[in-house]
Design an enzyme around this catalytic site. Sequence first.
Site, PDB file in Angstrom:
ATOM      1  N   GLU A 166       0.823  -1.207   0.000  1.00 60.88           N
ATOM      2  CA  GLU A 166       0.000   0.000   0.000  1.00 60.88           C
ATOM      3  C   GLU A 166       0.858   1.259   0.000  1.00 60.88           C
ATOM      4  O   GLU A 166       0.589   2.218  -0.739  1.00 60.88           O
ATOM      5  CB  GLU A 166      -0.924   0.008   1.231  1.00 60.88           C
ATOM      6  CG  GLU A 166      -1.841  -1.197   1.322  1.00 60.88           C
ATOM      7  CD  GLU A 166      -1.283  -2.324   2.163  1.00 60.88           C
ATOM      8  OE1 GLU A 166      -2.050  -2.919   2.937  1.00 60.88           O
ATOM      9  OE2 GLU A 166      -0.062  -2.598   2.045  1.00 60.88           O
TER      10      GLU A 166
ATOM     11  N   LEU B 213      20.796 -29.961  -2.081  1.00 63.00           N
ATOM     12  CA  LEU B 213      19.617 -29.243  -1.597  1.00 63.00           C
ATOM     13  C   LEU B 213      19.727 -27.737  -1.811  1.00 63.00           C
ATOM     14  O   LEU B 213      19.410 -26.930  -0.940  1.00 63.00           O
ATOM     15  CB  LEU B 213      19.353 -29.554  -0.117  1.00 63.00           C
ATOM     16  CG  LEU B 213      19.144 -31.032   0.237  1.00 63.00           C
ATOM     17  CD1 LEU B 213      18.834 -31.178   1.728  1.00 63.00           C
ATOM     18  CD2 LEU B 213      18.052 -31.664  -0.607  1.00 63.00           C
TER      19      LEU B 213
END
Length: 395
Positions: A76, A228
């Site tokens: 916003e 990973l």
Amino acid sequence: MNSRSCSSLEKSISGCQQVAGKFSDSDIKFMRLALREARRGIGRTSPNPCVGAVIVKDGDIIARGYHKKAGAPHAEVEALKKAGERARGATMYVTLEPCNHHGRTPPCSRALAASGITSVCIGMFDPNPLVSGSGAEFLRSQGIEVRHGLLEDQCRTLNRSFLTYITKGRPWVVLKAGLTLDGKITLRKDRADVITGPESLKWVHRLRDRCDGILVGSNTIAIDDPSLTTRIAGRRGRNPIRVVLDTNLKISPQAKVVRQNDDGRTWVLCSPSAPSDKIRALQEKGVEVISTPVEKTGRLDLAEVLKLLASRQITSVLVEGGATVHGAFLNAQLVDHLQFFYAPLIAGDSGTSVIQGFQVEGGREQAVRLHNVTHHRLDEDLMIAGDVDFPVHRE
């Protein structure tokens, strides 16, 4: 936990839920644009949610904004800064209710009231008790028209991890596996095998990029020795926290996840009785070793594992295995979403089943089911995904 918490794997769901007021085609168009803005922050805003905002005046878009990362201005405020004085008399479309409290940043509700905005259309209310309708109420008290519920399903889907984190106090859990047509994750027992093709691999790395943590068991480390990490063309990917479940610290100090030299971190979770010399050896390599409660069986308590991860602001976890870990998460009913990547291969009895230690008692009605199911063709592979429904009663 922070009000703006989350990461996310986003999936579009069509439709518009008209909770308050009537929404026009223009309203739907502008909220879709706000959602598009919000998606720009996927995988980057944790522990905050992904939020997008669009300011419209006389049918024209005058500013857009999205939340980039925790501590940065909310969507916003980003949009209001761009709009400046043009915001007076305008309407803002925002995917999540504006905050109404001081956190890392001032309340967005106050910024909206000071801007001269006369109307705010909200996709979904913020479930965080610190907000939970108070942002909308404050705006109304300032004479601002507030409507809510526009494309709410899409807004909720965008922030599924945030919703889970806030309402359940644990991360949103995604179970992922690459497997053969007959449900095997290896072609030979206790041997690492490449099952799926390059396009599936690309998808998985995008999935890792959007998750806060990636979790495996110690057997997967021993057999596959995975890195990973997130590998996306152009080095644009973000490495998730590497989480290894290793009750007795069997992991080798030479494992890739221990020796990895990147911006990611490795956490090894073990029992309180794990050998102190092994703890020190891993700590010397830069690994964080975390003592975790165990169940009566001696295995790590997965509910406690997830609670621990949430306390460290991990809001989404990608569970990549192996079979025993898959079964344990299903037994604990701690899986929210599933993605299986099927390759056109058959392994037969020589392969390892994708799930071990989990059984369905009863017939079809007792089986774990998926809803919101999607299918994606990835060259020769087929990915099936869906949200997980556990039977209400299980013995």
